[in-house]
Each structure stands twice: as structure tokens, then as C-alpha cells.
Design a protein around this motif. Sequence first.
Motif, PDB file in Angstrom:
ATOM      1  N   ILE A   9      -8.574  -8.940   3.842  1.00 45.67           N
ATOM      2  CA  ILE A   9      -7.361  -9.715   3.529  1.00 45.67           C
ATOM      3  C   ILE A   9      -6.883  -9.412   2.113  1.00 45.67           C
ATOM      4  O   ILE A   9      -5.687  -9.217   1.873  1.00 45.67           O
ATOM      5  CB  ILE A   9      -7.616 -11.226   3.728  1.00 45.67           C
ATOM      6  N   GLY A  10      -7.800  -9.323   1.167  1.00 44.19           N
ATOM      7  CA  GLY A  10      -7.427  -8.990  -0.208  1.00 44.19           C
ATOM      8  C   GLY A  10      -6.853  -7.592  -0.329  1.00 44.19           C
ATOM      9  O   GLY A  10      -5.881  -7.374  -1.062  1.00 44.19           O
ATOM     10  N   SER A  11      -7.429  -6.642   0.406  1.00 43.54           N
ATOM     11  CA  SER A  11      -6.917  -5.264   0.366  1.00 43.54           C
ATOM     12  C   SER A  11      -5.519  -5.178   0.971  1.00 43.54           C
ATOM     13  O   SER A  11      -4.638  -4.511   0.414  1.00 43.54           O
ATOM     14  CB  SER A  11      -7.857  -4.325   1.118  1.00 43.54           C
ATOM     15  N   LEU A  12      -5.307  -5.832   2.105  1.00 41.92           N
ATOM     16  CA  LEU A  12      -3.981  -5.839   2.713  1.00 41.92           C
ATOM     17  C   LEU A  12      -2.951  -6.466   1.785  1.00 41.92           C
ATOM     18  O   LEU A  12      -1.826  -5.974   1.652  1.00 41.92           O
ATOM     19  CB  LEU A  12      -4.007  -6.586   4.044  1.00 41.92           C
ATOM     20  N   THR A  13      -3.335  -7.543   1.123  1.00 39.23           N
ATOM     21  CA  THR A  13      -2.422  -8.207   0.197  1.00 39.23           C
ATOM     22  C   THR A  13      -2.122  -7.323  -1.005  1.00 39.23           C
ATOM     23  O   THR A  13      -0.965  -7.211  -1.432  1.00 39.23           O
ATOM     24  CB  THR A  13      -3.013  -9.551  -0.268  1.00 39.23           C
ATOM     25  N   ALA A  14      -3.138  -6.676  -1.547  1.00 40.06           N
ATOM     26  CA  ALA A  14      -2.934  -5.818  -2.719  1.00 40.06           C
ATOM     27  C   ALA A  14      -2.055  -4.617  -2.398  1.00 40.06           C
ATOM     28  O   ALA A  14      -1.109  -4.316  -3.130  1.00 40.06           O
ATOM     29  CB  ALA A  14      -4.286  -5.350  -3.269  1.00 40.06           C
ATOM     30  N   VAL A  15      -2.339  -3.942  -1.297  1.00 42.54           N
ATOM     31  CA  VAL A  15      -1.536  -2.780  -0.917  1.00 42.54           C
ATOM     32  C   VAL A  15      -0.120  -3.202  -0.552  1.00 42.54           C
ATOM     33  O   VAL A  15       0.855  -2.537  -0.920  1.00 42.54           O
ATOM     34  CB  VAL A  15      -2.215  -2.008   0.239  1.00 42.54           C
ATOM     35  N   GLY A  16       0.019  -4.321   0.152  1.00 38.59           N
ATOM     36  CA  GLY A  16       1.348  -4.815   0.494  1.00 38.59           C
ATOM     37  C   GLY A  16       2.165  -5.178  -0.727  1.00 38.59           C
ATOM     38  O   GLY A  16       3.359  -4.870  -0.812  1.00 38.59           O
ATOM     39  N   THR A  17       1.529  -5.802  -1.708  1.00 34.24           N
ATOM     40  CA  THR A  17       2.234  -6.148  -2.943  1.00 34.24           C
ATOM     41  C   THR A  17       2.626  -4.895  -3.717  1.00 34.24           C
ATOM     42  O   THR A  17       3.738  -4.808  -4.237  1.00 34.24           O
ATOM     43  CB  THR A  17       1.349  -7.048  -3.819  1.00 34.24           C
ATOM     44  N   TYR A  18       1.729  -3.921  -3.774  1.00 30.42           N
ATOM     45  CA  TYR A  18       2.044  -2.665  -4.460  1.00 30.42           C
ATOM     46  C   TYR A  18       3.242  -1.976  -3.810  1.00 30.42           C
ATOM     47  O   TYR A  18       4.155  -1.515  -4.495  1.00 30.42           O
ATOM     48  CB  TYR A  18       0.825  -1.739  -4.449  1.00 30.42           C
ATOM     49  N   MET A  20       5.551  -3.362  -2.003  1.00 30.79           N
ATOM     50  CA  MET A  20       6.768  -4.171  -2.166  1.00 30.79           C
ATOM     51  C   MET A  20       7.424  -3.911  -3.519  1.00 30.79           C
ATOM     52  O   MET A  20       8.628  -4.109  -3.671  1.00 30.79           O
ATOM     53  CB  MET A  20       6.445  -5.661  -2.045  1.00 30.79           C
ATOM     54  N   LEU A  21       6.653  -3.472  -4.503  1.00 26.87           N
ATOM     55  CA  LEU A  21       7.193  -3.219  -5.836  1.00 26.87           C
ATOM     56  C   LEU A  21       7.733  -1.801  -5.997  1.00 26.87           C
ATOM     57  O   LEU A  21       8.217  -1.453  -7.079  1.00 26.87           O
ATOM     58  CB  LEU A  21       6.109  -3.488  -6.888  1.00 26.87           C
ATOM     59  N   ARG A  22       7.656  -0.987  -4.954  1.00 27.68           N
ATOM     60  CA  ARG A  22       8.205   0.367  -5.009  1.00 27.68           C
ATOM     61  C   ARG A  22       9.724   0.306  -4.998  1.00 27.68           C
ATOM     62  O   ARG A  22      10.313  -0.684  -4.605  1.00 27.68           O
ATOM     63  CB  ARG A  22       7.717   1.201  -3.823  1.00 27.68           C
ATOM     64  N   MET A  23      10.373   1.387  -5.398  1.00 26.02           N
ATOM     65  CA  MET A  23      11.830   1.390  -5.460  1.00 26.02           C
ATOM     66  C   MET A  23      12.457   2.204  -4.326  1.00 26.02           C
ATOM     67  O   MET A  23      13.514   2.794  -4.487  1.00 26.02           O
ATOM     68  CB  MET A  23      12.281   1.934  -6.818  1.00 26.02           C
ATOM     69  N   ARG A  24      11.796   2.257  -3.179  1.00 29.19           N
ATOM     70  CA  ARG A  24      12.344   2.903  -1.985  1.00 29.19           C
ATOM     71  C   ARG A  24      12.306   1.887  -0.854  1.00 29.19           C
ATOM     72  O   ARG A  24      11.441   1.010  -0.825  1.00 29.19           O
ATOM     73  CB  ARG A  24      11.519   4.123  -1.584  1.00 29.19           C
ATOM     74  N   PHE A  26      11.735   2.278   2.523  1.00 27.05           N
ATOM     75  CA  PHE A  26      10.662   2.378   3.519  1.00 27.05           C
ATOM     76  C   PHE A  26       9.343   1.792   3.021  1.00 27.05           C
ATOM     77  O   PHE A  26       8.708   1.015   3.747  1.00 27.05           O
ATOM     78  CB  PHE A  26      10.488   3.827   3.975  1.00 27.05           C
ATOM     79  N   PRO A  27       8.880   2.109   1.804  1.00 29.08           N
ATOM     80  CA  PRO A  27       7.650   1.453   1.337  1.00 29.08           C
ATOM     81  C   PRO A  27       7.785  -0.064   1.206  1.00 29.08           C
ATOM     82  O   PRO A  27       6.815  -0.787   1.429  1.00 29.08           O
ATOM     83  CB  PRO A  27       7.390   2.090  -0.030  1.00 29.08           C
ATOM     84  N   VAL A  28       8.976  -0.551   0.889  1.00 26.99           N
ATOM     85  CA  VAL A  28       9.172  -2.005   0.807  1.00 26.99           C
ATOM     86  C   VAL A  28       8.987  -2.632   2.180  1.00 26.99           C
ATOM     87  O   VAL A  28       8.345  -3.673   2.325  1.00 26.99           O
ATOM     88  CB  VAL A  28      10.561  -2.338   0.208  1.00 26.99           C
ATOM     89  N   ILE A  29       9.523  -1.990   3.215  1.00 25.05           N
ATOM     90  CA  ILE A  29       9.378  -2.528   4.573  1.00 25.05           C
ATOM     91  C   ILE A  29       7.926  -2.466   5.029  1.00 25.05           C
ATOM     92  O   ILE A  29       7.410  -3.413   5.627  1.00 25.05           O
ATOM     93  CB  ILE A  29      10.313  -1.778   5.537  1.00 25.05           C
ATOM     94  N   VAL A  30       7.230  -1.375   4.732  1.00 26.00           N
ATOM     95  CA  VAL A  30       5.811  -1.252   5.096  1.00 26.00           C
ATOM     96  C   VAL A  30       4.984  -2.291   4.333  1.00 26.00           C
ATOM     97  O   VAL A  30       4.086  -2.921   4.895  1.00 26.00           O
ATOM     98  CB  VAL A  30       5.300   0.180   4.837  1.00 26.00           C
ATOM     99  N   GLY A  31       5.296  -2.499   3.046  1.00 24.37           N
ATOM    100  CA  GLY A  31       4.588  -3.517   2.267  1.00 24.37           C
ATOM    101  C   GLY A  31       4.813  -4.914   2.803  1.00 24.37           C
ATOM    102  O   GLY A  31       3.895  -5.736   2.847  1.00 24.37           O
ATOM    103  N   LEU A  32       6.039  -5.183   3.231  1.00 27.48           N
ATOM    104  CA  LEU A  32       6.344  -6.481   3.835  1.00 27.48           C
ATOM    105  C   LEU A  32       5.547  -6.680   5.115  1.00 27.48           C
ATOM    106  O   LEU A  32       5.013  -7.773   5.371  1.00 27.48           O
ATOM    107  CB  LEU A  32       7.843  -6.560   4.114  1.00 27.48           C
ATOM    108  N   SER A  33       5.419  -5.625   5.910  1.00 28.34           N
ATOM    109  CA  SER A  33       4.625  -5.707   7.135  1.00 28.34           C
ATOM    110  C   SER A  33       3.140  -5.920   6.829  1.00 28.34           C
ATOM    111  O   SER A  33       2.468  -6.706   7.504  1.00 28.34           O
ATOM    112  CB  SER A  33       4.800  -4.436   7.962  1.00 28.34           C
TER     113      SER A  33
END
Length: 118
Positions: A9-18, A20-24, A26-33
Motif C-alpha cells: 500500500i505504501g509503495s502504490l501510494t508513493a509511486v502514484g504520488t510521484y 501525479m507530480l509529473r508534468m505529462r 499520461f503519467p498523471v492518469i497512471v498515478g491517479l489509477s
Amino acid sequence: MEILVAIIIGSLTAVGTYLMLRMRTFPVIVGLSLLAYAVNFFLFASGRLMLNAPPLLYTDAPHTDALPQALTLTAIVIAFGMTAVAVIMALAAYLNDGSDKLDMENAAPEVTPEERGQ
């Protein structure tokens, strides 16, 4: 087992947050998922993690709770809809601008009411 679930759960949250902070987009959508998956996994795990135990018992033995499972199913449907809307919005932005970069430096300047003619 609880340590493994907490790490996942911590890894999913960390990678998702990272992501979400990208400036593209597609990575924002993947991070949100990924953040949605982390929340779903957390909700599911809150119903008690037990190995080789039936979901409901008629004795006083410990059993899993069915409410977090129902909440997880509802959250999965909501996350799927939210991801679909985000993909459509990103596609529309890409087709309008020709790029998927979220460029905050070259954003359109704010228009004052005088410039709008009001």
C-alpha cells in the motif's frame, strides 16, 4: 502478512504520488489509477486479513467483515469511471494543443474584465 500489505500500500501510494507530480498527462492518469488501487487495497485490508478462514462463521470465531469488500467494489467502479473521464479530458486537451505536456510557464495569461469588453 500485515507488513507485506503495508509495504504494498505504501509503495502504490508513493509511486502514484510521484506520477501525479509529473508534468505529462499520461503519467498523471497512471498515478491517479495507482492511488485509486492503493485506496482500494487499503479498504479491502481493513476488513481483516485472515488465511484459510471462511468469510462468515456462525460461531464466536473471528471472521472477516463484508462491508469493506462492498466499499472496495464500489470504489473500483468509481475509479474506473474517473479514469475514463480523465483519459477523455486528456485526449481533448491533446487534440486542442497538439501536446500532452502540462506547461505552467506558457499558460495563457489571465484576461481582465476590461479586455473582455465588460
